[in-house]
Design a protein around this motif. Structure first.
Motif, PDB file in Angstrom:
ATOM      1  N   ARG A 191       2.086   5.778   9.019  1.00 24.74           N
ATOM      2  CA  ARG A 191       0.637   5.986   9.067  1.00 24.74           C
ATOM      3  C   ARG A 191      -0.114   4.658   8.991  1.00 24.74           C
ATOM      4  O   ARG A 191      -1.153   4.483   9.623  1.00 24.74           O
ATOM      5  CB  ARG A 191       0.249   6.898   7.904  1.00 24.74           C
TER       6      ARG A 191
ATOM      7  N   TRP B 299       9.616   9.486   2.214  1.00 23.78           N
ATOM      8  CA  TRP B 299       8.171   9.425   2.040  1.00 23.78           C
ATOM      9  C   TRP B 299       7.631   8.017   2.236  1.00 23.78           C
ATOM     10  O   TRP B 299       6.541   7.827   2.777  1.00 23.78           O
ATOM     11  CB  TRP B 299       7.767  10.021   0.691  1.00 23.78           C
TER      12      TRP B 299
ATOM     13  N   ASP C  77       0.895   4.232  -2.750  1.00 23.50           N
ATOM     14  CA  ASP C  77       0.648   5.607  -2.300  1.00 23.50           C
ATOM     15  C   ASP C  77       1.803   6.516  -2.714  1.00 23.50           C
ATOM     16  O   ASP C  77       1.595   7.638  -3.189  1.00 23.50           O
ATOM     17  CB  ASP C  77       0.463   5.611  -0.781  1.00 23.50           C
ATOM     18  N   LEU C  78       3.022   6.034  -2.551  1.00 24.53           N
ATOM     19  CA  LEU C  78       4.206   6.805  -2.926  1.00 24.53           C
ATOM     20  C   LEU C  78       4.155   7.177  -4.402  1.00 24.53           C
ATOM     21  O   LEU C  78       4.388   8.332  -4.777  1.00 24.53           O
ATOM     22  CB  LEU C  78       5.464   5.993  -2.609  1.00 24.53           C
ATOM     23  N   CYS C  79       3.851   6.224  -5.246  1.00 21.66           N
ATOM     24  CA  CYS C  79       3.770   6.484  -6.690  1.00 21.66           C
ATOM     25  C   CYS C  79       2.636   7.453  -7.026  1.00 21.66           C
ATOM     26  O   CYS C  79       2.809   8.356  -7.857  1.00 21.66           O
ATOM     27  CB  CYS C  79       3.589   5.185  -7.457  1.00 21.66           C
ATOM     28  N   ALA C  80       1.496   7.265  -6.393  1.00 24.10           N
ATOM     29  CA  ALA C  80       0.325   8.078  -6.700  1.00 24.10           C
ATOM     30  C   ALA C  80       0.473   9.525  -6.228  1.00 24.10           C
ATOM     31  O   ALA C  80       0.038  10.449  -6.913  1.00 24.10           O
ATOM     32  CB  ALA C  80      -0.925   7.454  -6.072  1.00 24.10           C
ATOM     33  N   ASN C  81       1.095   9.708  -5.070  1.00 24.61           N
ATOM     34  CA  ASN C  81       1.109  11.040  -4.459  1.00 24.61           C
ATOM     35  C   ASN C  81       2.452  11.754  -4.496  1.00 24.61           C
ATOM     36  O   ASN C  81       2.525  12.917  -4.087  1.00 24.61           O
ATOM     37  CB  ASN C  81       0.609  10.941  -3.019  1.00 24.61           C
ATOM     38  N   HIS C  82       3.479  11.095  -4.980  1.00 27.26           N
ATOM     39  CA  HIS C  82       4.807  11.716  -5.033  1.00 27.26           C
ATOM     40  C   HIS C  82       5.479  11.442  -6.377  1.00 27.26           C
ATOM     41  O   HIS C  82       6.700  11.262  -6.452  1.00 27.26           O
ATOM     42  CB  HIS C  82       5.669  11.217  -3.870  1.00 27.26           C
ATOM     43  N   ALA C  83       4.679  11.430  -7.437  1.00 23.12           N
ATOM     44  CA  ALA C  83       5.176  11.122  -8.777  1.00 23.12           C
ATOM     45  C   ALA C  83       6.274  12.082  -9.224  1.00 23.12           C
ATOM     46  O   ALA C  83       7.188  11.694  -9.958  1.00 23.12           O
ATOM     47  CB  ALA C  83       4.028  11.132  -9.784  1.00 23.12           C
ATOM     48  N   HIS C  84       6.204  13.311  -8.764  1.00 25.51           N
ATOM     49  CA  HIS C  84       7.227  14.288  -9.163  1.00 25.51           C
ATOM     50  C   HIS C  84       8.630  13.816  -8.768  1.00 25.51           C
ATOM     51  O   HIS C  84       9.581  13.980  -9.546  1.00 25.51           O
ATOM     52  CB  HIS C  84       6.934  15.662  -8.544  1.00 25.51           C
TER      53      HIS C  84
ATOM     54  N   ILE D 246       4.689   7.206   5.011  1.00 24.48           N
ATOM     55  CA  ILE D 246       3.452   6.502   4.668  1.00 24.48           C
ATOM     56  C   ILE D 246       3.320   5.225   5.505  1.00 24.48           C
ATOM     57  O   ILE D 246       2.244   4.921   6.041  1.00 24.48           O
ATOM     58  CB  ILE D 246       3.403   6.202   3.157  1.00 24.48           C
TER      59      ILE D 246
ATOM     60  N   LYS E  49       0.836  -1.212   0.000  1.00 27.97           N
ATOM     61  CA  LYS E  49       0.000   0.000   0.000  1.00 27.97           C
ATOM     62  C   LYS E  49       0.865   1.253   0.000  1.00 27.97           C
ATOM     63  O   LYS E  49       0.558   2.235  -0.686  1.00 27.97           O
ATOM     64  CB  LYS E  49      -0.943   0.006   1.205  1.00 27.97           C
TER      65      LYS E  49
END
Length: 167
Positions: free
Chosen positions: A48, A41, A20-27, A45, A16
């Motif tokens: 959490r 990051w 999440d890392l890929c989805a929310n920190h793509a930059h 995650i 998960k």
């Protein structure tokens, strides 16, 4: 009383967290950011997702002492290295101040793929019992960050359970 995360809990949380890392920190992936930025990051995650456990980056303590690996089945890992290359994992899931070490994570960017075998050796050392010179983590994971691609990808490359090496 807190319950320890199971192997399934740890694997699910890691999968998960990678998504999440890929989805929310793509930059971070698109600009080929430093591995430490990505592992920071990932750790945030995981913290959490695993309440009750401590999640730290490059934590170098075993109690009050520096972590040390004694040569055993972790071939090629230097026992006294203190320059952030071999004596502590990129991310750990544990309980600070105890000997409860749940998961050690080594991370590698796809642009540094040649070092993957070295990280697997490190994980073998981290998952060896303390009695034979390891760090006593119950599980180890090698994750690979695929940078400079769209969409970004972070994947579990290798999963290890506690090692029982023969001398």
């Amino acid at each position: 009383m807190q319950t320890d995360p199971t192997e399934a809990d740890l694997r699910v949380a890691l999968e998960k967290a990678l998504a999440d890392l890929c989805a929310n920190h793509a930059h971070l992936f698109s600009v080929d950011a430093n591995e430490r930025s990505l592992t920071h990051w990932l750790a945030a995650i995981l913290a959490r997702l695993l309440p009750g456990a401590d999640v730290d980056c490059e934590y170098n303590r075993s109690g009050n002492l520096p972590k040390r690996l004694l040569p055993s089945c972790a071939l090629g890992v230097k026992a006294d290295d203190t320059d952030a290359q071999s004596v502590y994992p990129d991310v750990i899931v544990h309980r600070r101040g105890t000997d409860l070490n749940f998961l050690a994570i080594e991370a590698k960017k796809s642009t540094r793929a040649r070092a993957v075998l070295e990280d697997i050796d490190k994980l073998k050392g981290y998952t060896e019992p303390v009695s034979v010179g390891g760090l006593g983590y119950r599980f180890g994971a090698l994750v690979v960050f695929e940078t400079k691609r769209s969409p970004p990808e972070a994947r579990l490359h290798e999963w290890l359970a506690e090692q029982h090496c023969q001398a």
